[in-house]
Scaffold this active site. Structure first.
Site, PDB file in Angstrom:
ATOM      1  N   LEU A  97     -13.380  38.401  21.654  1.00 48.62           N
ATOM      2  CA  LEU A  97     -13.148  39.841  21.487  1.00 48.62           C
ATOM      3  C   LEU A  97     -12.787  40.421  22.855  1.00 48.62           C
ATOM      4  O   LEU A  97     -13.608  40.441  23.771  1.00 48.62           O
ATOM      5  CB  LEU A  97     -14.397  40.525  20.924  1.00 48.62           C
ATOM      6  N   HIS A 114      -3.282  37.843  13.005  1.00 48.36           N
ATOM      7  CA  HIS A 114      -4.442  37.558  12.163  1.00 48.36           C
ATOM      8  C   HIS A 114      -3.965  36.925  10.858  1.00 48.36           C
ATOM      9  O   HIS A 114      -3.062  37.460  10.191  1.00 48.36           O
ATOM     10  CB  HIS A 114      -5.218  38.848  11.843  1.00 48.36           C
ATOM     11  N   ASP A 150     -10.323  43.498  14.093  1.00 47.79           N
ATOM     12  CA  ASP A 150      -9.228  43.383  13.137  1.00 47.79           C
ATOM     13  C   ASP A 150      -8.975  44.701  12.400  1.00 47.79           C
ATOM     14  O   ASP A 150      -8.640  44.702  11.201  1.00 47.79           O
ATOM     15  CB  ASP A 150      -9.510  42.261  12.112  1.00 47.79           C
ATOM     16  N   TRP A 580       9.531 -25.371  -7.347  1.00 44.63           N
ATOM     17  CA  TRP A 580       8.670 -26.118  -6.429  1.00 44.63           C
ATOM     18  C   TRP A 580       9.412 -26.838  -5.310  1.00 44.63           C
ATOM     19  O   TRP A 580       8.788 -27.420  -4.445  1.00 44.63           O
ATOM     20  CB  TRP A 580       7.831 -27.144  -7.205  1.00 44.63           C
ATOM     21  N   PRO A 605       4.446 -18.335  -8.115  1.00 44.26           N
ATOM     22  CA  PRO A 605       4.987 -19.550  -7.507  1.00 44.26           C
ATOM     23  C   PRO A 605       4.859 -20.716  -8.484  1.00 44.26           C
ATOM     24  O   PRO A 605       4.132 -20.634  -9.480  1.00 44.26           O
ATOM     25  CB  PRO A 605       4.081 -19.759  -6.287  1.00 44.26           C
ATOM     26  N   SER A 658      14.967 -24.361 -14.287  1.00 46.41           N
ATOM     27  CA  SER A 658      15.844 -25.102 -15.186  1.00 46.41           C
ATOM     28  C   SER A 658      16.594 -24.167 -16.135  1.00 46.41           C
ATOM     29  O   SER A 658      16.150 -23.048 -16.405  1.00 46.41           O
ATOM     30  CB  SER A 658      15.019 -26.097 -16.004  1.00 46.41           C
ATOM     31  N   CYS A 714      18.782 -27.607  -5.336  1.00 45.74           N
ATOM     32  CA  CYS A 714      19.562 -27.081  -6.458  1.00 45.74           C
ATOM     33  C   CYS A 714      21.054 -27.337  -6.313  1.00 45.74           C
ATOM     34  O   CYS A 714      21.759 -27.506  -7.306  1.00 45.74           O
ATOM     35  CB  CYS A 714      19.281 -25.594  -6.643  1.00 45.74           C
ATOM     36  N   LYS A 764      10.203 -39.101 -14.245  1.00 46.66           N
ATOM     37  CA  LYS A 764      11.480 -38.683 -14.818  1.00 46.66           C
ATOM     38  C   LYS A 764      12.640 -39.356 -14.083  1.00 46.66           C
ATOM     39  O   LYS A 764      13.635 -39.767 -14.708  1.00 46.66           O
ATOM     40  CB  LYS A 764      11.598 -37.170 -14.738  1.00 46.66           C
TER      41      LYS A 764
END
Length: 909
Positions: A97, A114, A150, A580, A605, A658, A714, A764
């Protein structure tokens, strides 16, 4: 502009911006009066003025009691003030003040800011009470100082709407601060022009308690109805914080919203709390539901327990202890800077466990810490980041994460530890969902086998549909509501760069895991399995902030005009299923493009090679990726793969595997929600050797084209077409070159050929060669399992293979070379033979005649064609097949389109 000599009496960043604005408009700041230093620390306004050489005064008191007990101005302070010759006092943010002897001294008097629409809400907690009282409007007033509090005549007022969920801080940031600075400058301009009004304040005055400095006043009254309770909590957010005792412990509430749902979430945790209506609160994913007196609820997203601020959703749960982030050398330097900032504020030696608030820091210190961190490190934290992580260790991690581009969390996991390749490996073996490693819902585990010795490496959690649902829900939440949805594309790219750096730091560890789990030759794993993975993450990290739409010229709707634009947007939750043969590289090829485009991912995965994906998940956490962005869910294709492809919240599936399973993926995608699909499937890639080729070089290249990575490749050359004039010589040289291949332990640096990936595949291959011989092929070399421990198969050469032989049609996906001769005078005929295959992944040609090369490259039906080389792939070159080898592209800019959707927007004006 008429220059005015101004004294500024105030403090804080608001005061700094008013100070800067007045100087910019040409006014002379003759002095700055601000708050005394606190704990040896100057206010921001004092620091700014000092830099400019403006006198700074910090009187501890403006008034003191005289002999008669009355407050009077301190003579020395007034005398000093008068020496500056101010023509106007500007009080932008002043907590003291100021006596009328000072405010009345300048010829243009004094103006004060204010933060309320006076005469309502006088006092220091005006913003709090504007919200607590449920006012529809907020605003600020600039008034002429008088001897009241104020109460002076109004010069200027500005207003704004109070939104339903506004807090003190949101109002301040959105309107009261930026517009308040502008308002102060406007007020001075009005004074300078002689047009400043002086309007006496009317009736309706209220003076509110100084709640922001008296936390005890912010206690929650549980007799309030829903709207009143909501206004009370948000009106005290962030300071001092509405609070209540809950089972005897003080809990402070933040982030209140009205709960509009008719029911409590089914998965909410009910927590008994004696002090609240009904005796229960409910924690759920979106926060904590607090009961109001009218039977309705408010939801808070954050609570403070002691000095620790946590997500309200975690209220009542045991605190999780996480691992610290792993820091680079540069990040360690940043942490040292941060420690100096902390020590400068707290005035004590700082260690990881030092708590900011327990050592006397205030809300003003929080603001200073945030600003100093921004200045010294460029990391832009919010005040809430300090409250939620009050220890130095937590703050250091928060800064590093922000600089990396995201928040992230640390997680612990049940570690598998193995000694191999002269190193100690530590890796997870559970599912990774929403930033945490966790067992599967069923609790099931399966063995993952080392193909070099057929021994179990460890058990890995086996996910099912329930785990898929959890992972997809986490990815969906991260995409729409999580931190990932809020950070910029550039920040996403920074995270990806950081992940690539961590992959490089752990390169030897990742390559060793690929060797153990997939049988990859270690030296090849370093260069290709891991090396190319790192390259692809860096490549797509660079693309993250370069994805953009276009402007499209369209016909105008005359007499108006039109603007048409396109936006490239991420698809959403993406399912990725990988094979894989290259576990980490196939993950990276797809996931890097997917994340660069802004999606989130659920990745399955291959069941037989899950370990590098799980180690990768750990690195993603250390890189700072937010929870839910990356989810890794090992499991069988029949259950987990099916669950991902059929899930209605998965909007895209990227699959490598595949052709048979690829067709099943398409079927599930179509029947579930017609999701977008990209497929990289089988191959039977033809490779032509013309008689004019460099034979010795071609022999080496052909051996690499077939036997690279044990033939588990691949784009392996599935069928070698050799021109008749050199056929016999070429076969002899192939046999001679193949015999040089060293078969052995994949971790041995001399090894060139490791074990096949798993037993079923080895069996395979044995049957494949047997069938080829039975149908007329000649066995030139190999053809059987190696007589040693492990799943080793000899590099094999079959010649005299006719077009109708099984091995001429079907892919071996192993180290089996299938050789046929062709008439190089009938190139069209040779191309017809090659193109008769349903596969179209890759092809190659060796010749010194460029016209032959160009003809083969043009006419062969394959997505990638190699000329006088083979399998020279690069992260920047699109990769993908034709026909039953699939569709869509991995790698290169084109891969991004697989994970984006295009939106067209048309404007009329």
């Amino acid at each position: 502009i008429l220059q005015i000599k101004i004294a500024i009496i105030g403090q804080s960043a608001f005061g700094v911006d008013v100070y800067k604005g007045l100087r910019k408009e040409g006014h002379e700041i003759v002095a700055v009066y601000t708050a005394p230093d606190k704990n040896g620390r100057e206010d921001l306004l004092a620091l700014e003025a000092s830099k400019d050489g403006v006198p700074v005064e910090k009187p501890p008191k403006w008034r003191k009691k005289g002999a008669d007990g009355k407050l009077r101005v301190v003579p020395e302070v007034l005398k000093k003030y008068l020496t500056y010759g101010a023509e106007l006092n500007v009080l932008p943010f002043c907590t003291q003040l100021i006596p009328p002897e000072v405010t009345d001294a300048p010829k243009r008097k004094s103006i004060v800011y204010h933060p309320s629409i006076l005469p309502k809400h006088k006092g220091a907690s005006a913003i709090n009470w504007t919200i607590i009282d449920g006012d529809a409007e907020a605003g600020f007033s600039i008034f002429w100082a008088d001897d009241g509090y104020d109460t002076g005549p109004l010069l200027l007022q500005k207003k704004c709407k109070v939104e339903e969920n506004d807090t003190m801080m949101s109002l301040y940031k959105r309107f009261l601060y930026p517009e308040g600075v502008k308002g102060m400058l406007e007020a001075v301009r009005l004074i300078e022009s002689g047009k400043a009004p002086s309007i006496v304040q009317t009736e309706g005055s209220s003076y509110d308690a100084h709640i922001s400095q008296k936390p005890d006043l912010a206690v929650v009254d549980w007799k309030k109805k829903q709207k009143q309770l909501h206004d009370w909590i948000r009106g005290n957010d962030k300071a001092p914080g509405a609070w209540s005792l809950m089972n005897g412990e003080k809990i402070v509430f933040f982030g209140s919203t009205l709960w509009e749902e008719a029911k409590i979430p089914s998965d909410a945790r009910a927590i008994s709390v004696a002090e609240v209506p009904g005796g229960k609160v409910f924690a759920h994913d979106g926060g904590l539901l607090l009961p109001a007196a009218d039977g309705k609820y408010v939801n808070v997203d954050t609570v403070k327990v002691g000095s620790k601020t946590i997500s309200a959703a975690k209220f009542g749960m045991a605190e999780e202890k996480g691992e610290r982030l792993k820091l680079t050398d540069e990040e360690q330097k940043i942490v040292q800077k941060l420690k100096m900032i902390w020590e400068g504020i707290l005035k004590l030696s700082v260690s990881d466990s030092v708590d900011f608030f327990e050592n006397g820091a205030s809300s003003a210190d929080v603001a200073r810490l945030v600003e100093e961190i921004k200045f010294h490190t460029t990391a832009e934290l919010e005040n809430a980041d300090i409250y939620s992580g009050p220890t130095f260790a937590e703050n250091a991690d928060a800064v590093v994460r922000k600089l990396r581009g995201g928040a992230g969390i640390e997680v612990t996991y049940d570690a598998i530890e193995v000694d191999a390749n002269n190193m100690h490996l530590k890796f997870p073996h559970d599912l990774f969902i929403n930033g945490k490693f966790q067992p599967s819902v069923s609790g099931s585990y399966f063995d993952t086998i080392n193909p070099a010795n057929e021994q179990v490496i460890c058990k890995v959690a086996e996910g099912n549909k329930a785990d898929c649902d959890k992972a997809v829900a986490a990815a969906k939440k991260a995409f729409y509501d999580g931190e990932w949805s809020k950070i910029s594309a550039r920040e996403k790219g920074r995270l990806m760069f950081r992940l690539a750096d961590l992959m490089e730091e752990h390169k030897a560890e990742l390559a060793t895991l690929e060797s153990l789990d997939a049988g990859a030759v270690y030296t090849l794993a370093l260069k290709t399995h891991v090396g190319m993975s790192i390259d692809v993450w860096r490549y797509f990290a660079g693309w993250a902030d370069k994805i953009q739409g276009a402007t499209i010229p369209i016909s105008d709707a005359r007499p108006n005009k039109n603007l048409c634009i396109t936006k490239k947007e991420p698809i959403g939750v993406v399912g990725i299923i990988t094979p894989w043969n290259y576990p980490l590289m196939m993950l990276s090829w797809k996931m890097a493009a997917c994340l660069a485009a802004g999606n989130t991912v659920v990745h399955k995965p291959a069941e037989v090679t899950p370990l590098t994906a799980l180690k990768f998940a750990e690195l993603s956490v250390l890189a700072g990726f937010p929870p839910g962005v990356i989810n890794i869910v090992p499991g069988t294709g029949a259950e987990m793969g099916e669950a991902i492809t059929a899930h209605p919240d998965v909007r895209k599936v990227g699959f490598t595997g595949s052709t048979k399973i690829g067709a099943r993926v398409m079927e599930c995608a179509a029947k579930s929600n017609v999701k977008k699909v990209s497929l990289e499937l089988g191959g039977k890639s033809p490779l032509f050797i013309f008689s004019d080729a460099d034979v010795d070089r071609a022999v080496r290249q052909v051996c690499g084209a077939v036997f690279f990575n044990k033939g588990e490749n691949c784009i392996a050359a599935g069928r070698i077409f050799v021109a008749k004039p050199i056929h016999d010589e070429f076969i002899e040289k192939l046999v001679e070159e193949t015999k040089k291949i060293v078969i052995g332990d994949p971790l041995d640096r001399a090894t060139g050929h490791g074990p096949q990936n798993h037993k079923k595949h080895l069996d395979k291959l044995i049957d494949y060669v047997k069938t080829g011989i039975e149908e007329g092929a000649k066995l030139e070399l190999g053809g059987k399992r190696v007589d040693r421990l492990g799943l080793y198969f000899e590099p094999t050469i079959l010649s005299n293979v006719k077009d109708d032989n099984y091995v001429a049609i079907e892919e071996s996906f192993g180290p089996v070379m299938v050789v046929s001769e062709f008439d190089e005078n009938d190139i069209d005929g040779a191309l017809r033979r090659a193109n008769s295959s349903e596969f179209g992944l890759a092809a190659g040609v060796f010749s010194k005649d460029i016209s032959k090369c160009l003809k083969v490259a043009e006419k062969i039906q394959a997505g990638t064609v190699f000329v006088n080389t083979y399998q020279k792939t690069d992260v920047a070159a699109p990769f993908g097949g034709f026909k039953q080898s699939g569709f869509g592209k991995d790698l290169g800019q084109e891969a991004l389109n697989e994970y984006l959707k295009t939106k067209t927007i048309t404007f009329e004006y």
